[in-house]
Write a protein that holds these residues in place. Structure first.
Motif, PDB file in Angstrom:
ATOM      1  N   GLN A   1      32.980   7.688  47.905  1.00 27.17           N
ATOM      2  CA  GLN A   1      32.812   8.193  49.269  1.00 27.17           C
ATOM      3  C   GLN A   1      34.156   8.683  49.813  1.00 27.17           C
ATOM      4  OE1 GLN A   1      30.618   4.374  50.549  1.00 27.17           O
ATOM      5  NE2 GLN A   1      29.843   5.919  51.963  1.00 27.17           N
TER       6      GLN A   1
ATOM      7  N   GLN B   1      36.605   2.064  65.229  1.00 26.00           N
ATOM      8  CA  GLN B   1      35.432   2.920  65.299  1.00 26.00           C
ATOM      9  C   GLN B   1      35.498   3.854  66.499  1.00 26.00           C
ATOM     10  OE1 GLN B   1      32.314  -0.427  64.389  1.00 26.00           O
ATOM     11  NE2 GLN B   1      31.235   1.526  64.328  1.00 26.00           N
TER      12      GLN B   1
ATOM     13  N   ASP C   1      29.924  16.307  58.964  1.00 24.90           N
ATOM     14  CA  ASP C   1      29.139  15.299  59.688  1.00 24.90           C
ATOM     15  C   ASP C   1      28.372  14.401  58.737  1.00 24.90           C
ATOM     16  OD1 ASP C   1      30.004  16.232  62.149  1.00 24.90           O
ATOM     17  OD2 ASP C   1      28.323  17.606  62.394  1.00 24.90           O
ATOM     18  N   HIS C   2      28.026  14.927  57.586  1.00 31.21           N
ATOM     19  CA  HIS C   2      27.353  14.113  56.571  1.00 31.21           C
ATOM     20  C   HIS C   2      28.297  13.052  56.008  1.00 31.21           C
ATOM     21  CE1 HIS C   2      24.765  13.080  53.196  1.00 31.21           C
ATOM     22  NE2 HIS C   2      25.768  13.326  52.375  1.00 31.21           N
TER      23      HIS C   2
ATOM     24  N   ASN D   1      30.656  10.085  59.981  1.00 27.02           N
ATOM     25  CA  ASN D   1      29.760   9.914  61.119  1.00 27.02           C
ATOM     26  C   ASN D   1      29.781   8.462  61.547  1.00 27.02           C
ATOM     27  OD1 ASN D   1      27.802   8.473  59.381  1.00 27.02           O
ATOM     28  ND2 ASN D   1      27.504  10.510  58.463  1.00 27.02           N
ATOM     29  N   ALA D   2      28.956   8.111  62.522  1.00 26.46           N
ATOM     30  CA  ALA D   2      28.961   6.740  63.044  1.00 26.46           C
ATOM     31  C   ALA D   2      28.660   5.712  61.969  1.00 26.46           C
ATOM     32  CB  ALA D   2      27.954   6.633  64.189  1.00 26.46           C
ATOM     33  N   ASP D   3      27.754   6.029  61.058  1.00 24.60           N
ATOM     34  CA  ASP D   3      27.381   5.065  60.022  1.00 24.60           C
ATOM     35  C   ASP D   3      28.512   4.856  59.012  1.00 24.60           C
ATOM     36  OD1 ASP D   3      24.888   4.706  61.156  1.00 24.60           O
ATOM     37  OD2 ASP D   3      23.910   6.184  59.862  1.00 24.60           O
ATOM     38  N   THR D   4      29.103   5.948  58.523  1.00 27.34           N
ATOM     39  CA  THR D   4      30.154   5.785  57.515  1.00 27.34           C
ATOM     40  C   THR D   4      31.408   5.162  58.112  1.00 27.34           C
ATOM     41  OG1 THR D   4      30.884   8.091  57.844  1.00 27.34           O
ATOM     42  CG2 THR D   4      29.302   7.665  56.080  1.00 27.34           C
TER      43      THR D   4
ATOM     44  N   ALA E   1      31.384   3.036  60.614  1.00 28.76           N
ATOM     45  CA  ALA E   1      31.055   1.620  60.796  1.00 28.76           C
ATOM     46  C   ALA E   1      31.229   0.863  59.480  1.00 28.76           C
ATOM     47  CB  ALA E   1      29.625   1.488  61.306  1.00 28.76           C
ATOM     48  N   GLN E   2      30.829   1.490  58.383  1.00 25.61           N
ATOM     49  CA  GLN E   2      31.019   0.880  57.062  1.00 25.61           C
ATOM     50  C   GLN E   2      32.498   0.655  56.783  1.00 25.61           C
ATOM     51  OE1 GLN E   2      29.596   3.262  53.753  1.00 25.61           O
ATOM     52  NE2 GLN E   2      30.962   2.218  52.326  1.00 25.61           N
TER      53      GLN E   2
END
Length: 357
Positions: free
Chosen positions: A93, A36, A9-10, A13-16, A18-19
């Motif tokens: 990443q 997404q 999850d780290h 997730n929604a942020d990564t 979205a990136q």
């Protein structure tokens, strides 16, 4: 109670996502919102590496079906290259593993050279160590020739890939058919690299080989020492790191190359460990050593942990590196906590044992 850390999850997730979607939006016709939504919807029942494959699945549906065109699109979506002025700990990443996954899926059989070109570029954003291995297994000669070229690449991430991708026992990675000796000429080139990220990989690679041929590693390290192509301090660090598994075993040849004498005359005056300890508490260990002449020592202690079936398994822990002075006993104390909250192993009740080496 604190929520348990979740690596998957780290990383995903929604942020990564979205990136990543914003990066793929640079590809003509790619719908980032759809990507997404589809990607996040499929995460719940997937583990870390499965999520990577799923991300690639979702991206692939919006990319060209022919790999040469897909490779161009993947290049367009790549983030900025990792900082080439750094020398260590710049892994990238996990979300940027997609080009490697798709290079294997669609380039392995019919577009080898295009796929290897893509991996060369992609590894400057995220390590492609997992994805070069299928090419080594399928096209060993051609891929080794490419790695030979990459060993002198101006970007240190590409040079590291040469060592890391050919490791015999790379964690999490698929098995490799390459004989360990076939990679040694590459390591010979890379051992003199000026960046720790590369030299650490070379040392880890050698540590893998020690499990197959310890003598070959010891001979190679001695040869490198005589050549003096690497800074002496760095080579000393590499040697210690490469021989760490052998040192834990008390391997005489490894001890000798590091300046320790397996037959040194040392007296153990006292070795005492707590007789009982509760989960989460610490056991106290006391040791006293002496020698009649100045003697370098590397002191480890061993705990024989009880397993679920009642048998025991030893685990070696580092303690101290020093020089015993003549007729001057060295007294050491150590507290070892038996972690009740460890995530990598489970403590079982029973009669544990301890020793020093």
């Amino acid at each position: 109670m604190a929520e348990k850390f979740s690596l998957k999850d780290h990383l995903f997730n929604a942020d990564t996502i979205a990136q990543l979607a914003a990066e793929y939006a640079r590809v003509d016709g790619f719908d980032p919102a759809r990507f997404q939504a589809e990607t996040l919807a499929g995460f719940a029942d997937r583990e870390l590496m499965q999520r990577l494959e799923w991300i690639a699945d979702c991206a692939e549906t919006q990319l060209a079906p022919d790999f040469p065109t897909m490779a161009q699109q993947l290049r367009r979506a790549m983030p900025a290259k990792l900082d080439p002025t750094k020398t260590d700990d710049d892994f990238g990443q996990f979300i940027h593993a997609v080009p490697g996954i798709l290079a294997v899926r669609h380039g392995l059989e019919d577009h080898r050279d295009i796929a290897l070109d893509l991996i060369e570029e992609a590894t400057q954003c995220f390590s492609m160590e997992f994805y070069i291995r299928p090419f080594l297994n399928r096209w060993s000669d051609a891929t080794l020739q490419r790695l030979k070229t990459w060993a002198t690449h101006p970007n240190y991430h590409v040079r590291r890939l040469v060592s890391e991708g050919t490791r015999p026992r790379l964690p999490w990675a698929a098995n490799i058919l390459l004989h360990y000796k076939d990679a040694i000429p590459l390591l010979d080139q890379l051992h003199a690299d000026p960046t720790r990220y590369v030299t650490r990989s070379v040392a880890n690679h050698l540590n893998d080989i020690t499990k197959k041929d310890a003598d070959a590693v010891l001979a190679l390290l001695q040869h490198w020492k005589s050549e003096k192509r690497q800074d002496a301090k760095e080579l000393t660090w590499m040697t210690k790191h490469a021989l760490r598994s052998l040192i834990k075993q008390g391997h005489a040849g490894a001890m000798k190359i590091l300046g320790y004498h397996p037959d040194a005359k040392i007296s153990v005056e006292k070795f005492v460990c707590s007789k009982s300890v509760k989960r989460g508490a610490a056991a106290d260990i006391t040791l006293s050593l002496s020698a009649t002449k100045a003697t370098p020592v590397l002191i480890d202690y061993v705990i024989h942990f009880v397993k679920a079936n009642g048998s025991t398994a030893p685990k070696v822990f580092k303690w101290k590196q020093t020089i015993l002075q003549p007729y001057a006993p060295l007294d050491l104390t150590k507290s070892h906590r038996f972690k009740a909250d460890a995530t990598t192993f489970t403590l079982h009740p029973g009669r544990h044992a301890s020793s020093c080496k």
